[in-house]
Design an enzyme around this catalytic site. Sequence first.
Site, PDB file in Angstrom:
ATOM      1  N   ASP A  28      13.782  29.487  94.969  1.00 44.89           N
ATOM      2  CA  ASP A  28      12.318  28.851  95.586  1.00 44.89           C
ATOM      3  C   ASP A  28      11.400  29.867  95.535  1.00 44.89           C
ATOM      4  OD1 ASP A  28      10.764  27.407  97.353  1.00 44.89           O
ATOM      5  OD2 ASP A  28      11.720  28.243  99.051  1.00 44.89           O
ATOM      6  N   ASP A  30       7.628  29.972  97.464  1.00 44.82           N
ATOM      7  CA  ASP A  30       7.170  30.274  99.074  1.00 44.82           C
ATOM      8  C   ASP A  30       7.999  30.781 100.051  1.00 44.82           C
ATOM      9  OD1 ASP A  30       4.382  29.698  98.050  1.00 44.82           O
ATOM     10  OD2 ASP A  30       4.939  27.484  98.538  1.00 44.82           O
ATOM     11  N   THR A 120      10.554  24.408  93.686  1.00 41.40           N
ATOM     12  CA  THR A 120       9.793  24.584  94.729  1.00 41.40           C
ATOM     13  C   THR A 120       9.124  23.139  95.115  1.00 41.40           C
ATOM     14  OG1 THR A 120       7.600  25.703  95.325  1.00 41.40           O
ATOM     15  CG2 THR A 120       8.003  24.895  92.936  1.00 41.40           C
ATOM     16  N   SER A 121       8.857  23.195  96.297  1.00 43.12           N
ATOM     17  CA  SER A 121       8.327  21.852  97.167  1.00 43.12           C
ATOM     18  C   SER A 121       6.770  21.885  96.682  1.00 43.12           C
ATOM     19  CB  SER A 121       8.462  22.121  98.603  1.00 43.12           C
ATOM     20  OG  SER A 121       9.931  21.792  98.888  1.00 43.12           O
ATOM     21  N   LYS A 152      13.497  18.493  98.818  1.00 42.76           N
ATOM     22  CA  LYS A 152      14.542  19.335  99.524  1.00 42.76           C
ATOM     23  C   LYS A 152      14.407  18.656 101.071  1.00 42.76           C
ATOM     24  CE  LYS A 152      13.447  23.456  97.129  1.00 42.76           C
ATOM     25  NZ  LYS A 152      13.171  24.842  97.322  1.00 42.76           N
ATOM     26  N   ASP A 177      14.871  30.382 101.614  1.00 40.85           N
ATOM     27  CA  ASP A 177      14.513  30.932 102.780  1.00 40.85           C
ATOM     28  C   ASP A 177      14.863  29.962 104.069  1.00 40.85           C
ATOM     29  OD1 ASP A 177      11.171  30.482 103.485  1.00 40.85           O
ATOM     30  OD2 ASP A 177      12.192  29.519 101.869  1.00 40.85           O
TER      31      ASP A 177
END
Length: 229
Positions: A28, A30, A120-121, A152, A177
């Site tokens: 991931d 961020d 990543t989102s 996610k 995270d």
Amino acid sequence: MPAELRGGGGKVREEADGPGTANAVLFDVDGVLIDTADAHGRVWRAWARLRGLDPGEVWRATQGKRRTDILRLLAPDLDPAGEHRLLDGLMAAEEPGFHAFDGAASLLRALPPHRWAIVTSSRATPTAARLARTGLPVPEVRICAEDVSEGKPSPEGYLTAVARLAVDPARCVVVEDSPAGVEAGLAAGCTVYAVASTHALGELTRAHARFRSLRDAARELIPALRPEG
């Protein structure tokens, strides 16, 4: 069965996988590679106040999720394009303050380029710019918000990444995270390492291993990669 805890002491689970078990690492961005949590919190709380929503509830709803999914959940009656523009403006003011986590650059440069990816989102263009701005390498395989139909905790992003890397998900380590990210990695069939950068260790117990920092996780990630050949 509780997850193992690494870094700064803590019990290590005896049956945990040891070095030499992974073919690739999926990160991931961020909260894992780049420290953006405070900025994201300020942006979403400011947006919530502008829209008459509870800032605390909005911030909790954003964790590990794509902006599109957050807006669909929290503001279904608002024009998504207009909300994206508003959020882009709020985020642009925060970008100069972003920095990579300690050890992120050295870790990524130690990994063979074709054996790691990001999932990543965040959207593709700001993600690539953010990596470059913070001194991190930009990998060839980048799965971003626009690349999946479900964010996610759906495993779609991680499954897309392993397909592009042409590796078995069972031989991949995911580094996350957030609880939503941990669930996504587990659902994809990967080994999940969690770093407690944005959530307490107690919120990440579903991960196979938990670390207090990315630097702690890095000590195991590099030797965990299988030799090539």
